[in-house]
Scaffold this active site. Structure first.
Site, mmCIF file in Angstrom:
data_model
loop_
_atom_site.group_PDB
_atom_site.id
_atom_site.type_symbol
_atom_site.label_atom_id
_atom_site.label_comp_id
_atom_site.label_asym_id
_atom_site.label_seq_id
_atom_site.Cartn_x
_atom_site.Cartn_y
_atom_site.Cartn_z
ATOM 1 N N HIS A 34 -21.948 25.445 -47.480
ATOM 2 C CA HIS A 34 -22.295 24.330 -48.357
ATOM 3 C C HIS A 34 -23.078 24.836 -49.564
ATOM 4 C CE1 HIS A 34 -20.867 21.516 -45.318
ATOM 5 N NE2 HIS A 34 -21.005 20.560 -46.198
ATOM 6 N N ASP A 43 -22.643 19.111 -42.339
ATOM 7 C CA ASP A 43 -21.648 18.146 -41.838
ATOM 8 C C ASP A 43 -21.934 17.710 -40.398
ATOM 9 O OD1 ASP A 43 -20.497 18.479 -44.282
ATOM 10 O OD2 ASP A 43 -18.688 19.474 -43.566
ATOM 11 N N HIS A 171 -18.132 17.755 -51.652
ATOM 12 C CA HIS A 171 -18.582 18.814 -50.755
ATOM 13 C C HIS A 171 -19.743 19.594 -51.386
ATOM 14 C CE1 HIS A 171 -18.478 22.097 -47.932
ATOM 15 N NE2 HIS A 171 -18.510 22.914 -48.960
HETATM 16 ZN ZN LIG Z 1 -20.135 18.702 -46.107
#
Ligand SMILES: [Zn+2]
Length: 249
Positions: A34, A43, A171
């Protein structure tokens, strides 16, 4: 009541009556790069926080969060060229989720809620659930599965995220960074990489381009804040609560 209910803290002699006509909540996470500013388990931590909040809101039982996901893809997660992504193949993931749900399905719960936090998991999760549905083990019970971002209203995005690139590109971007600043500020590094050319949604493109992300970040992070994270968390928490209660009516 200010503590969530944990399924695994029940004993075998307690579990059947404890979960009868209750809600089971399972957060589905992942371990994935990330960017240089967020930890690998973003996540996992975010859906876990929503599951925790839902457990408090409706007195449902939380299962331990599934920490492993399907793979990270270049145009939605940066991809496997970044170290630290731990994944299983899609077929393995479907099998793992389906067989886990089959074990749970023998219990007399009223509703099952799956909260996903890893973009690429979603269709595999739905397929696993549909396999269990086809087997008949779920009967007519209520089942809800969703990625947390699917419950963010378009009007909320318009108000709070003026340069929104689409959820595929969020993201490690402003929403995940803001949620992490709200939930776990001690895990967020000071860097705020920006990438002003987010990938198009729904396109898989080779060869991979070095400029597809900035250090694994697909969009902007410099506008992230704990304030936005808190607003977003409370918005999604309320949307989840409403969705769950509506489905139980
Ligand atoms: Zn993520």
């Amino acid at each position: 009541m200010n503590q969530p209910l944990h399924f695994c803290e029940l004993t075998s002699t307690e579990v059947v009556e404890a979960v009868r006509d209750r809600v089971l909540i399972w957060a589905i996470g992942g371990i994935e790069q990330h960017g240089p500013h967020l930890p690998l388990h973003v996540d996992t931590l975010i859906p876990q926080a929503f599951a925790h909040a839902l457990s408090l809101d409706i007195h449902g039982f939380m299962l331990p969060t599934l920490p492993v996901s399907v793979r990270s893809l270049p145009q939605s997660g940066g991809g496997l060229q970044f170290p630290g992504t731990v994944f299983v193949e899609g077929g393995t993931f479907i099998g793992l989720v389906e067989q886990t749900l089959r074990s749970l399905a023998v219990l007399p719960f009223r509703q099952l809620v799956l909260v996903n936090g890893h973009y690429e998991n979603e269709s595999f999760l739905f397929e696993a659930l549909d396999q269990v549905r086809q087997s008949g083990l779920l009967g007519t019970r209520s089942v809800l599965a969703f990625s947390w971002w699917s419950l963010v209203k378009a009007s909320w995005v318009e108000t709070h995220l003026p340069a929104f690139p689409g959820w595929h590109a969020e993201h490690a971007g402003v929403t995940e960074t803001s949620l992490m600043l709200h939930l776990h500020p001690e895990l967020v590094r000071d860097l705020r990489p920006d990438h002003d050319r987010p990938p198009r949604a729904g396109v898989y493109q080779l060869p991979l381009r070095d400029d597809a992300s900035n250090q694994g970040v697909l969009t902007m992070t410099s506008s992230a804040s704990a304030n936005i994270g808190g607003l977003l968390f409370n918005h999604v928490r309320e949307e989840i609560r409403t969705l769950v209660l509506d489905a139980l009516e």
